[in-house]
Design a protein around this motif. Sequence first.
Motif, PDB file in Angstrom:
ATOM      1  N   UNK A  38       0.831  -1.203   0.000  1.00 44.85           N
ATOM      2  CA  UNK A  38       0.000   0.000   0.000  1.00 44.85           C
ATOM      3  C   UNK A  38       0.865   1.253   0.000  1.00 44.85           C
ATOM      4  N   UNK A  39       1.951   1.228   0.753  1.00 47.43           N
ATOM      5  CA  UNK A  39       2.864   2.384   0.769  1.00 47.43           C
ATOM      6  C   UNK A  39       3.470   2.577  -0.621  1.00 47.43           C
ATOM      7  N   UNK A  40       3.864   1.489  -1.266  1.00 44.55           N
ATOM      8  CA  UNK A  40       4.430   1.586  -2.614  1.00 44.55           C
ATOM      9  C   UNK A  40       3.412   2.155  -3.593  1.00 44.55           C
ATOM     10  N   UNK A  41       2.148   1.726  -3.497  1.00 42.82           N
ATOM     11  CA  UNK A  41       1.106   2.260  -4.394  1.00 42.82           C
ATOM     12  C   UNK A  41       0.948   3.764  -4.199  1.00 42.82           C
ATOM     13  N   UNK A  42       0.884   4.201  -2.937  1.00 41.90           N
ATOM     14  CA  UNK A  42       0.728   5.629  -2.669  1.00 41.90           C
ATOM     15  C   UNK A  42       1.953   6.416  -3.116  1.00 41.90           C
ATOM     16  N   UNK A  43       3.129   5.888  -2.841  1.00 31.31           N
ATOM     17  CA  UNK A  43       4.367   6.532  -3.294  1.00 31.31           C
ATOM     18  C   UNK A  43       4.344   6.670  -4.817  1.00 31.31           C
ATOM     19  N   UNK A  44       4.015   5.591  -5.514  1.00 31.52           N
ATOM     20  CA  UNK A  44       4.009   5.598  -6.975  1.00 31.52           C
ATOM     21  C   UNK A  44       2.965   6.559  -7.537  1.00 31.52           C
ATOM     22  N   UNK A  45       1.904   6.795  -6.787  1.00 36.00           N
ATOM     23  CA  UNK A  45       0.883   7.755  -7.208  1.00 36.00           C
ATOM     24  C   UNK A  45       1.430   9.188  -7.135  1.00 36.00           C
ATOM     25  N   UNK A  46       2.304   9.444  -6.179  1.00 35.48           N
ATOM     26  CA  UNK A  46       2.818  10.793  -5.946  1.00 35.48           C
ATOM     27  C   UNK A  46       4.167  11.067  -6.604  1.00 35.48           C
ATOM     28  N   UNK A  47       4.913  10.037  -6.937  1.00 35.27           N
ATOM     29  CA  UNK A  47       6.285  10.213  -7.399  1.00 35.27           C
ATOM     30  C   UNK A  47       6.493   9.578  -8.774  1.00 35.27           C
ATOM     31  N   UNK A  48       7.234  10.272  -9.639  1.00 32.51           N
ATOM     32  CA  UNK A  48       7.440   9.729 -10.988  1.00 32.51           C
ATOM     33  C   UNK A  48       8.383   8.526 -11.025  1.00 32.51           C
ATOM     34  N   UNK A  49       9.337   8.436 -10.105  1.00 30.94           N
ATOM     35  CA  UNK A  49      10.274   7.310 -10.078  1.00 30.94           C
ATOM     36  C   UNK A  49       9.639   6.187  -9.266  1.00 30.94           C
ATOM     37  N   UNK A  50       9.072   5.218  -9.947  1.00 29.46           N
ATOM     38  CA  UNK A  50       8.292   4.154  -9.313  1.00 29.46           C
ATOM     39  C   UNK A  50       9.173   3.198  -8.503  1.00 29.46           C
ATOM     40  N   UNK A  51       8.548   2.594  -7.476  1.00 30.30           N
ATOM     41  CA  UNK A  51       9.228   1.593  -6.653  1.00 30.30           C
ATOM     42  C   UNK A  51       8.323   0.374  -6.489  1.00 30.30           C
ATOM     43  N   UNK A  52       8.925  -0.744  -6.168  1.00 20.84           N
ATOM     44  CA  UNK A  52       8.158  -1.965  -5.912  1.00 20.84           C
ATOM     45  C   UNK A  52       7.848  -2.066  -4.421  1.00 20.84           C
ATOM     46  N   UNK A  53       6.881  -2.915  -4.093  1.00 18.51           N
ATOM     47  CA  UNK A  53       6.583  -3.110  -2.678  1.00 18.51           C
ATOM     48  C   UNK A  53       7.767  -3.780  -1.976  1.00 18.51           C
ATOM     49  N   UNK A  54       8.541  -4.551  -2.721  1.00 22.34           N
ATOM     50  CA  UNK A  54       9.720  -5.188  -2.142  1.00 22.34           C
ATOM     51  C   UNK A  54      10.762  -4.134  -1.734  1.00 22.34           C
ATOM     52  N   UNK A  55      10.925  -3.102  -2.562  1.00 23.55           N
ATOM     53  CA  UNK A  55      11.862  -2.012  -2.220  1.00 23.55           C
ATOM     54  C   UNK A  55      11.401  -1.303  -0.951  1.00 23.55           C
ATOM     55  N   UNK A  56      10.100  -1.020  -0.856  1.00 24.92           N
ATOM     56  CA  UNK A  56       9.560  -0.364   0.337  1.00 24.92           C
ATOM     57  C   UNK A  56       9.753  -1.261   1.561  1.00 24.92           C
ATOM     58  N   UNK A  57       9.525  -2.545   1.407  1.00 24.81           N
ATOM     59  CA  UNK A  57       9.744  -3.482   2.509  1.00 24.81           C
ATOM     60  C   UNK A  57      11.192  -3.414   3.000  1.00 24.81           C
ATOM     61  N   UNK A  58      12.136  -3.365   2.073  1.00 29.31           N
ATOM     62  CA  UNK A  58      13.546  -3.267   2.448  1.00 29.31           C
ATOM     63  C   UNK A  58      13.845  -1.950   3.154  1.00 29.31           C
TER      64      UNK A  58
END
Length: 135
Positions: A38-58
């Motif tokens: 969910x954090x990755x989805x919200x981040x990706x909604x606000x930021x152009x440089x996308x991240x995976x949920x695995x990156x956020x988990x790390x």
Amino acid sequence: MTKNGIVFDVVQEERRAFADRLRQALTIAGYGDLGPAAVARLYNHHCPAKVSHHAVLKWLKGESMPVQHRLICLADWLQCDSQWLRYGTGTSASEALPRSAKEDSLLLRDLSKLGDDAKQLIAVLVSAMLSRTEH
């Protein structure tokens, strides 16, 4: 301890401290109960440089930290100082938000925990209160 061991310990401590600050910023922003996906989805909604949920988990586990452009966007999204988020210096997340914004984020967090019936009741109550103030 060897020189490389000391450097490794310092890097590990920096990552752990970043993870603590990230969790604090997420909580203050009202996202403390969300999982990495969910954090990755919200981040990706606000930021152009996308991240995976695995990156956020790390990030949250202190295993890695975002590169600078992602960190800046993350801080902007969470409305905190990027220096504080990265290094722990500057204005902290709780200091950056005005008092009313802190209270609003806590209220939203609590509201999100309610069931659908309670949320509907609160929506009716808020609507009635707003209609009374408009007259």
